[in-house]
Design an enzyme around this catalytic site. Structure first.
Site, PDB file in Angstrom:
ATOM      1  N   GLY A   1       0.781  -1.239   0.000  1.00  0.00           N
ATOM      2  CA  GLY A   1       0.000   0.000   0.000  1.00  0.00           C
ATOM      3  C   GLY A   1       0.807   1.280   0.000  1.00  0.00           C
ATOM      4  O   GLY A   1       0.349   2.301  -0.502  1.00  0.00           O
TER       5      GLY A   1
ATOM      6  N   ARG B   1      -5.591   0.262  -6.522  1.00  0.00           N
ATOM      7  CA  ARG B   1      -4.340   0.858  -6.038  1.00  0.00           C
ATOM      8  C   ARG B   1      -3.859   1.979  -6.953  1.00  0.00           C
ATOM      9  O   ARG B   1      -3.154   2.892  -6.531  1.00  0.00           O
ATOM     10  CB  ARG B   1      -3.227  -0.199  -5.953  1.00  0.00           C
ATOM     11  CG  ARG B   1      -3.432  -1.263  -4.891  1.00  0.00           C
ATOM     12  CD  ARG B   1      -2.131  -2.048  -4.694  1.00  0.00           C
ATOM     13  NE  ARG B   1      -2.318  -3.286  -3.969  1.00  0.00           N
ATOM     14  CZ  ARG B   1      -2.356  -3.400  -2.638  1.00  0.00           C
ATOM     15  NH1 ARG B   1      -2.234  -2.335  -1.878  1.00  0.00           N
ATOM     16  NH2 ARG B   1      -2.513  -4.581  -2.069  1.00  0.00           N
TER      17      ARG B   1
ATOM     18  N   GLU C   1       4.119   4.294   5.668  1.00  0.00           N
ATOM     19  CA  GLU C   1       2.916   3.451   5.674  1.00  0.00           C
ATOM     20  C   GLU C   1       1.764   4.210   5.027  1.00  0.00           C
ATOM     21  O   GLU C   1       1.690   5.436   5.098  1.00  0.00           O
ATOM     22  CB  GLU C   1       2.599   3.059   7.123  1.00  0.00           C
ATOM     23  CG  GLU C   1       1.317   2.287   7.362  1.00  0.00           C
ATOM     24  CD  GLU C   1       1.238   0.899   6.724  1.00  0.00           C
ATOM     25  OE1 GLU C   1       1.491   0.815   5.507  1.00  0.00           O
ATOM     26  OE2 GLU C   1       0.879  -0.067   7.415  1.00  0.00           O
ATOM     27  N   ASP C   2       0.851   3.471   4.411  1.00  0.00           N
ATOM     28  CA  ASP C   2      -0.285   4.126   3.755  1.00  0.00           C
ATOM     29  C   ASP C   2      -1.278   4.689   4.769  1.00  0.00           C
ATOM     30  O   ASP C   2      -1.697   5.835   4.690  1.00  0.00           O
ATOM     31  CB  ASP C   2      -0.996   3.165   2.780  1.00  0.00           C
ATOM     32  CG  ASP C   2      -1.326   1.798   3.392  1.00  0.00           C
ATOM     33  OD1 ASP C   2      -1.151   1.618   4.617  1.00  0.00           O
ATOM     34  OD2 ASP C   2      -1.759   0.905   2.639  1.00  0.00           O
TER      35      ASP C   2
ATOM     36  N   LYS D   1      -6.586   7.096  10.902  1.00  0.00           N
ATOM     37  CA  LYS D   1      -7.972   6.988  11.393  1.00  0.00           C
ATOM     38  C   LYS D   1      -7.893   6.902  12.907  1.00  0.00           C
ATOM     39  O   LYS D   1      -7.929   5.808  13.475  1.00  0.00           O
ATOM     40  CB  LYS D   1      -8.614   5.684  10.894  1.00  0.00           C
ATOM     41  CG  LYS D   1      -9.027   5.655   9.447  1.00  0.00           C
ATOM     42  CD  LYS D   1      -9.778   4.332   9.206  1.00  0.00           C
ATOM     43  CE  LYS D   1      -9.838   3.964   7.768  1.00  0.00           C
ATOM     44  NZ  LYS D   1     -10.288   2.575   7.560  1.00  0.00           N
TER      45      LYS D   1
ATOM     46  N   VAL E   1     -11.204   3.263   2.583  1.00  0.00           N
ATOM     47  CA  VAL E   1     -10.723   4.061   1.460  1.00  0.00           C
ATOM     48  C   VAL E   1      -9.815   3.245   0.545  1.00  0.00           C
ATOM     49  O   VAL E   1      -9.151   2.303   0.977  1.00  0.00           O
ATOM     50  CB  VAL E   1      -9.980   5.337   1.935  1.00  0.00           C
ATOM     51  CG1 VAL E   1     -10.953   6.310   2.566  1.00  0.00           C
ATOM     52  CG2 VAL E   1      -8.843   5.007   2.896  1.00  0.00           C
TER      53      VAL E   1
ATOM     54  N   ASP F   1      -5.865  -0.666  -1.543  1.00  0.00           N
ATOM     55  CA  ASP F   1      -6.656  -1.580  -2.370  1.00  0.00           C
ATOM     56  C   ASP F   1      -7.960  -2.011  -1.720  1.00  0.00           C
ATOM     57  O   ASP F   1      -8.168  -1.858  -0.519  1.00  0.00           O
ATOM     58  CB  ASP F   1      -5.838  -2.844  -2.664  1.00  0.00           C
ATOM     59  CG  ASP F   1      -5.772  -3.778  -1.448  1.00  0.00           C
ATOM     60  OD1 ASP F   1      -5.431  -3.304  -0.353  1.00  0.00           O
ATOM     61  OD2 ASP F   1      -6.088  -4.970  -1.591  1.00  0.00           O
TER      62      ASP F   1
HETATM   63  P1  5GP Z   1      -3.507  -1.307  11.449  1.00  0.00           P
HETATM   64  O1  5GP Z   1      -2.535  -2.369  11.854  1.00  0.00           O
HETATM   65  O2  5GP Z   1      -3.076   0.084  11.794  1.00  0.00           O
HETATM   66  O3  5GP Z   1      -4.894  -1.625  11.940  1.00  0.00           O
HETATM   67  O4  5GP Z   1      -3.679  -1.506   9.929  1.00  0.00           O
HETATM   68  C1  5GP Z   1      -3.047  -0.849   8.925  1.00  0.00           C
HETATM   69  C2  5GP Z   1      -3.366  -1.588   7.631  1.00  0.00           C
HETATM   70  O5  5GP Z   1      -4.781  -1.894   7.517  1.00  0.00           O
HETATM   71  C3  5GP Z   1      -3.052  -0.717   6.454  1.00  0.00           C
HETATM   72  O6  5GP Z   1      -1.728  -0.873   6.052  1.00  0.00           O
HETATM   73  C4  5GP Z   1      -4.024  -1.226   5.410  1.00  0.00           C
HETATM   74  O7  5GP Z   1      -3.484  -2.358   4.769  1.00  0.00           O
HETATM   75  C5  5GP Z   1      -5.224  -1.697   6.205  1.00  0.00           C
HETATM   76  N1  5GP Z   1      -6.300  -0.684   6.207  1.00  0.00           N
HETATM   77  C6  5GP Z   1      -6.799  -0.029   7.266  1.00  0.00           C
HETATM   78  N2  5GP Z   1      -7.765   0.828   6.894  1.00  0.00           N
HETATM   79  C7  5GP Z   1      -7.885   0.706   5.555  1.00  0.00           C
HETATM   80  C8  5GP Z   1      -8.717   1.353   4.581  1.00  0.00           C
HETATM   81  O8  5GP Z   1      -9.569   2.218   4.842  1.00  0.00           O
HETATM   82  N3  5GP Z   1      -8.528   0.975   3.272  1.00  0.00           N
HETATM   83  C9  5GP Z   1      -7.609   0.039   2.900  1.00  0.00           C
HETATM   84  N4  5GP Z   1      -7.520  -0.235   1.612  1.00  0.00           N
HETATM   85  N5  5GP Z   1      -6.814  -0.580   3.808  1.00  0.00           N
HETATM   86  C10 5GP Z   1      -6.951  -0.244   5.118  1.00  0.00           C
END
Ligand code: 5GP
Length: 183
Positions: free
Chosen positions: A41, A172, A106-107, A138, A160, A166
């Site tokens: 991402g 993407r 990170e995305d 978020k 999103v 994705d």
């Molecule tokens: P965390 O470990 O902070 O919960 O997760 C981060 C990962 O969750 C991101 O790198 C992404 O892969 C996925 N993710 C979380 N929210 C979204 C979103 O709104 N859209 C997409 N496409 N991936 C998300």
């Protein structure tokens, strides 16, 4: 075909990425930096961010997946799917990070589980400095007390896609960041 709603346009993204790059350039002035992108991402964000930074920079990439808990695409769309908190490394960095300046790219910062895991992993390399750049954040979903050092946009709890993000590997390559509306 699912109807997508633009949340952040390509112009807004480009402007903010340039601002983040200016901050990184200022913070690491005169030093070398390794940008470590989280696959897949963050690839597009890393490409734009690193090209706007005026520093001696190199790249590396790291891969992670969540143990059996990447939700199915429809579940992914529902707010509040819960991960077990276990993150698995699928690709390690290719080089020692000891004594180096690292910007982990990170995305999106969601629950914070992924970046908490990766931060700990990279800290074990004993880098000189480790900073986190996350294009999206978020905050309402956070489970771990972690923050980005360079954050592009705080967004509401919506799913999103685009600009690297994705839905079942699609979207993407969208230039804008879009919301997939929940049913
Ligand atoms: P965390 O470990 O902070 O919960 O997760 C981060 C990962 O969750 C991101 O790198 C992404 O892969 C996925 N993710 C979380 N929210 C979204 C979103 O709104 N859209 C997409 N496409 N991936 C998300």
């Amino acid at each position: 075909m699912t109807e997508l709603k633009v949340l952040l346009s390509r112009d807004e993204i480009a402007k903010r990425v340039n601002e983040l790059a200016a901050e990184i350039t200022r913070d690491f002035a005169g030093e070398a930096v390794i940008f470590v992108g989280v696959l897949k991402g963050a690839a597009i964000f890393l490409a734009d961010l690193s090209r706007a930074v005026k520093l001696d920079a190199t790249f590396d990439f790291i891969g992670v997946s969540s143990y059996g808990n990447r939700p199915s695409p429809p579940q992914e769309l529902k707010a509040g799917w819960d991960s077990t908190g276990e993150v698995k490394l699928t690709k390690d960095v290719d080089q020692s990070m000891q004594g180096k300046n690292i910007v982990l790219v990170e995305d999106i910062l969601d629950t914070g589980l992924t970046l908490t895991y990766l931060k700990k992993l990279l800290e074990a390399h004993q880098p000189r400095r480790l900073k986190i750049a996350a294009l999206l954040d978020k905050p309402s979903r956070r489970k771990m007390p972690i923050q980005g050092d360079y954050v592009g946009f705080q967004i509401p709890d919506e799913f999103v896609v685009g600009y690297g993000l994705d839905y079942a590997e699609r979207y993407r390559n969208l230039a804008d960041i879009c919301i997939i509306p929940r049913e």
